[in-house]
Design a protein around this motif. Structure first.
Motif, PDB file in Angstrom:
ATOM      1  N   ARG B  60     -28.726 -21.549 -16.638  1.00 52.15           N
ATOM      2  CA  ARG B  60     -27.764 -20.818 -15.452  1.00 52.15           C
ATOM      3  C   ARG B  60     -26.931 -19.682 -16.351  1.00 52.15           C
ATOM      4  NH1 ARG B  60     -26.294 -25.866 -12.933  1.00 52.15           N
ATOM      5  NH2 ARG B  60     -24.358 -25.858 -14.158  1.00 52.15           N
ATOM      6  N   GLU B  63     -28.780 -16.142 -16.349  1.00 57.76           N
ATOM      7  CA  GLU B  63     -30.294 -15.955 -14.797  1.00 57.76           C
ATOM      8  C   GLU B  63     -29.985 -14.224 -14.579  1.00 57.76           C
ATOM      9  OE1 GLU B  63     -28.708 -17.549 -11.627  1.00 57.76           O
ATOM     10  OE2 GLU B  63     -29.898 -19.907 -12.419  1.00 57.76           O
ATOM     11  N   SER B 118     -31.145 -24.134 -10.761  1.00 55.58           N
ATOM     12  CA  SER B 118     -31.270 -23.088 -11.484  1.00 55.58           C
ATOM     13  C   SER B 118     -32.479 -22.195 -11.775  1.00 55.58           C
ATOM     14  CB  SER B 118     -30.885 -22.836 -13.503  1.00 55.58           C
ATOM     15  OG  SER B 118     -31.054 -22.083 -13.930  1.00 55.58           O
ATOM     16  N   LEU B 120     -34.622 -20.695 -13.041  1.00 55.23           N
ATOM     17  CA  LEU B 120     -35.254 -20.640 -14.294  1.00 55.23           C
ATOM     18  C   LEU B 120     -35.764 -21.535 -15.027  1.00 55.23           C
ATOM     19  CD1 LEU B 120     -32.847 -17.719 -16.401  1.00 55.23           C
ATOM     20  CD2 LEU B 120     -35.198 -17.544 -14.609  1.00 55.23           C
TER      21      LEU B 120
END
Lengths: 446, 446, 446, 446
Positions: B60, B63, B118, B120
């Protein structure tokens, strides 16, 4: 009634090993395909199987005769009394008292779902509200005398009770508004209270076997707020008690149990006989009734929804419109799919909540209990409504149990606190959790 | 890339003892209060903890940098590549291949929920679609050669892939409509196919590391229907392959992964290199991708919903309107309560479905998989929409991840079959169950 | 630009005879079947017909070229400028200034619906927000100088404007929170204000033709609350004005008009040039923008919904799934029926509200204006969402205008006050009416 | 009863000038603030005012006495008979026969809304179903003899009738399924039919004054389909007619009018006395009943919704929970706002439909009539449901008219064709319009 040597409420079993419960929950299948036996703890399995067979083979088939033999509030049709004898004989009796059977709240949740599939099952097994809550209260807070006089007969099934909480004159969704008065008065040297007030939605008060009321009120002399709200046990035949009328829900009077409006006019009771716990314990006792009770209500509603869903699908498969079975029409398929996910959602969150109560207790699971209280009736009503729609005119009348089911579930959005109050509770719990996560003191914000 | 002595996909562990899984599921807490570790099987616990820490502490926070460094489809920002190296090092890599880690679908479901928090995380841990499905397909149906050439590099994370299924010219919700042609043609004595067609929504095809397409089409010479639909592995740089354009979802191009429209014009591939399974196995292979994959999608969406819910409540607690925090307004409280039950319902039915796959397999759990496919995005969209509303203008723009979250979840109602198709599947399953219960042969009715 | 002999805003026509309006409204047909001409007052009919033909024959066909020629905020594609010249020539220009054309708000509502069917129509006819509101404000509150400098060019179409109201740092849904500062400062003997603050969602501020901002703020020196909130006219190229960034809505930057975040750092303006009305008139002026403006927004959204509905039904009639046209599937039919009633409801209540404004004025129709503000976007979003779903992948991407339509309408639930605020307004109006009916003084209860 | 010199059904007035109607509609205010008189055509105004006063001052106040005096189906309480005499005296009698009063369907729609605010009003003014539809049918298709024997007394109010359409054994939502048999049989030289079948939901059949049934069935001898479905007038006391039972709706028997199940066993009637129109005219006659009738039903439901909404808001303003009036709580405000827009939407689309019938006839307005048939009850149910919720326990029982209102409106989603059928009709109409727009022949697609 002859009591056992040891009173029935003391037959504590060895503590159920909680791990067992958890290990099995997940195996309970989705609602419409029945419940797998291995979702239950071992002690619950034979009970569950006997219960299911009893409901399928004896309760549902008896519903028609029960309806026919009804005669207002005058009698309890013999067919129900016979079912009660049978259930007692089978040992599927007072199952809600989970500690007596060494079962979990989750186990009993699954049993409640089965009970929901017949209007008679909870009565037949002595597991119907409001007796269940009243028995719990007497068990947890009653004196030895109160237990002998009331808890024994209630557990035996020969006596029934009512819970007098809600009042017509105040917004009882905020329980602090309850204003029935308990005025201290010593008569013939015996300490006691004079009870005055009006209650309604006193379910079961008109049952011919109803002998006792659990009554919420406030002790007028107590200036300290914490001593105010108090619970008394009041014999239902006491002088000054009047059943004012039977309330209907939609058009149903729900005889022979009913929902009464009750007037209490200067009803004197002795303190020793009547006081539950202590003065000021009213809220605490009221709260204690509500945790597992909400699991029962929700699971019975879910069982009922499953029954409605089943008859809906069966109707769709056998009724032709515009040249083909309803089930082949896209609008029907969408209804089935929506009902299926509604049913599974309702069931999943309720069983998770039941298990949470088993693990951390009803108080800590408060947020979840409030959540199922508003979420489950909403799901169930959508299912029942679709089933009515699919049945056309038949779905509106007494040829199906559907309008009655709707009417029953609709009241669940109001009874024991309306949706709105429970939403406030959940919002508060979530806000507290967020404040904690954010490192902000709760006091400063809520 | 250097392969291990034993190829990575063969590291089968001893079969996880299923009872362990069941025993723990119930302990997974409701979404907003986090996941309790003991809901997982023992092998999953350390992985889950490492994963959670990694996402919270590394994904997170990364990001923002990722967004800033983005430059269309040209590069993968280094910050993501670094995360990938880190995840591999931590051993939280290819977790979706549950058998390699001796974990269950349910365990991985709980991990997917964390990944959903998240944007990602799934990429960082080599658990992103469509590679996950493609790796599964290659694992289950690929030849040794295909595994060495593609599965190894994909599992290693240096290569990416795309799945070419949907076509702009036909209603692909009915997969039988797919009409890309595979024409048999022997070149230089080597048997092969000439591939011609147009595909779109080929997610990841524009990633600069994308080397391989798994393509659905039909062998034109096969007159027997059962030999028609076939899956081929096609190198993405083959002559005749053109990326026509990047599709946007709402206004997002989802770079650097993207959703491409791809033209295949007389692309020749050898049979030995390309054929997956056998001719006619297209549907079977396509189906195999979809079971656990839908658990992953749903759980990631639920993790995302939890993130949105959390920011919504936090905003309500810190923003004042009309003289008090939003959280003190009744309309806000109702939103929190509705989100909470939506979130818990979505999570509960998905985890139950995951466990069902563990116990009875994806095929038998087909109805439940279709159900979560339409029910979960609906719940999640309601949550994201409320979170947007509470954020006002900020909720519409890039200052929050909310509109992007909405856009992503909205596509889930269409990708892998629109809601309507899955509702038909569930309706059919329920009708079959009802017919069985009624003692009527299915054939006569459906 | 050369002004007419009489400035354009003074061409007051004789008062439209209201009875005409009423007599015709009802003939406006349901949305999907077009608008009947005799629902309009006589002066509106030729305008409406020219407008409709212009939109159908010139605006919608020009959309594709407009999109292709777009180059961020740098230029306005020539095709739009040509449409503007054409509209001016046709006399369908500044129609929102209903008094200039001797038409009613209801007439213009029906015209707005037509404009909603093309993204270019409102711009082409100089009827786009925020210029419309700004021109109204300048017309009603501007000095002769302000009118000449800004109102003339805006009405001529060569200049554009922005409205700087919302601020990123406060909950602007409660306008009293607006905190941009107007500090009195005399420079070179000229009274003026130093403007400092940050605004966002300043639609149109990045248009290369934008020359003027209407800015809400508070005069810091005024201790009396009623003198606080004030509106200034600020030239957009003033020193200290910075366009900080373009905001996106879902992923769209809405170029070449855009939604800007604007920083005002010590921007000095003279009182004479800038003050709109008087100090403390901010709310009054802001309110005046909102009445008919909401009719326009709602009717344009309804026109857009009609376009989405039309393409949905057309798709259903031409796309086959599972062996037959989508339109033959029951789930599609239910979607059509639901859209149809949503569309007709949205349209009916908005036109009734428009007529009410004509008859009793925007202030008295306040409750109805708030009602359409929350009810109409909700209906329209449901329609656009269904149209997206029916289009599958195509409905998510740039191949249809659907996701853009969704994104646009979604902002309407927030812009000019979020739903929640308007619901409070309606509730208050209804409570007042009830108190009056009950004979209870309003003051004692609200 | 003595007939007028000219029979009452022939008092045709000069044709109402339609333009008048249109000119006024728009002035009818939003539901909750009452109806402005100038929305009506001039001939309707004095009638409307008398009607409104009569309902407010005499009907609603009489409801309580009516309820108390009820004694099943045995008697019609005198209070209702007195209201009927009074209404006749006032000239607000048979208003549904709009041509007799020189008023429009739209006018009568506004009157129906007023009637909906009291359960007694439609009966009091001889405007209650099913008599209204039956009188229309007799008026349009009856012979002189039938008119004299039945239409006269029905219009006079001394006789009542029932409409026997729906059958328990078939899906009557597809009217072609109706299978009551009309067998040709000449007795004593008189041509006639033997009627055999079972009907249910025959509203009013148990009213002690009910003398005549209008019965749908099929002539068994007619091999041509177009001669099949036929309508007969059958005296209710004919030999072979049996009232099998009273159906309940939710728990209400709706005495003294009721919904009967009726058995017709070899009931012989003469062709001359009984045949309505001609053999095969059944559908045509059935259709003719339904156009304006649906306006009446919807507008009465809307009037009822308004009454429920009013009591809801009044309760909110007078009941305190958690320290303040319910009306001050945000969740209450949202309920008010949602009810308000639901009410206004329902009302607006129904009045527009009424006007459309006035202008182009019920047949051409078929799509709109079907649309209000499914859309309006849905809006109204949401309102009634919220009103029940706000009333807590009182909202479930006989202390309010709310559960009865809910039960009544719920049946509207089924009576005269379930929602699903009307949605199909609307979808078909919209598809036809789209095909026309697209230049595709309808036949090829639908």
């Amino acid at each position: 009634m002859i009591l056992n040597e040891r009173p029935p409420w003391e037959v504590h079993s060895s503590k159920v090993e909680l791990k067992m419960s958890h290990s099995q929950i997940i195996k309970s299948e989705s609602a419409s395909s029945g419940t797998m036996i291995d979702a239950l703890t071992p002690p619950a399995r034979p009970l569950f199987q006997k219960l299911t067979t009893f409901i399928d083979a004896e309760c549902r088939p008896a519903e028609e005769e029960f309806e026919e033999k009804l005669d207002g509030f005058k009698i309890i049709p013999e067919v129900l009394l016979a079912l009660q004898r049978r259930a007692k004989e089978l040992g599927i009796w007072n199952l809600f008292m989970t500690h007596l059977h060494n079962i979990t709240v989750h186990d009993y949740g699954l049993m409640s779902e089965q009970m929901g599939t017949s209007f008679l099952a909870a009565y037949a097994t002595n597991c119907a509200a409001p007796d269940t809550g009243n028995m719990e209260v007497l068990h947890d807070f009653g004196t030895a005398l109160q237990k002998e006089r009331f808890l024994g007969p209630l557990m035996d099934g020969g006596m029934r009770s009512a819970f007098l909480m809600t009042e017509p004159d105040v917004a009882s969704s905020d329980a602090r508004n309850v204003c029935t008065e308990f005025k201290k008065e010593t008569r013939s040297g015996v300490e006691g209270y004079v009870v005055s007030g009006r209650k309604w939605w006193s379910t079961g008060a008109e049952d011919p076997r109803c002998e006792v009321f659990v009554v919420m009120g406030r002790v007028v002399e107590n200036s300290v707020m914490s001593k105010h709200h108090t619970m008394l046990v009041v014999p239902s035949k006491s002088p000054g008690v009047t059943i004012v009328r039977s309330l209907t829900v939609f058009g149903y009077d729900d005889a022979p149990f009913g929902h009464a409006e009750v007037s209490l006019d200067d009803v004197w009771v002795s303190k020793e006989d009547s006081l539950l716990g202590e003065e000021g314990a009213g809220f605490k006792i009221a709260q204690s009734r509500l945790g597992p009770g909400r699991i029962h209500h929700c699971m019975r509603a879910i069982g009922l929804a499953r029954r409605c869903f089943d008859v809906m699908v069966e109707r769709m498969l056998t009724r032709k419109v515009f040249g083909k079975e309803m089930a082949r029409h896209g609008m029907s398929q969408e209804k089935i799919a929506d009902c299926k996910s509604d049913l599974d959602c309702a069931r999943a969150i309720t069983l998770l909540c039941a298990d949470k109560i088993d693990r951390i207790g009803a108080k800590a699971a408060r947020g979840d209990i409030s959540m199922i209280k508003y979420a489950v009736p909403d799901f169930v009503l959508r299912i029942v409504d679709k089933a009515m729609q699919v049945h056309g005119g038949m779905g509106m009348c007494e040829d199906t149990m559907l309008p009655r089911a709707y009417s029953y579930v609709r009241t669940l959005r109001i009874a024991d606190g309306p949706d709105e109050v429970h939403k406030m509770v959940v919002a508060r719990e979530e806000c507290k959790a967020a404040l904690k996560r954010m490192g902000i003191a709760v006091g400063s914000k809520l």
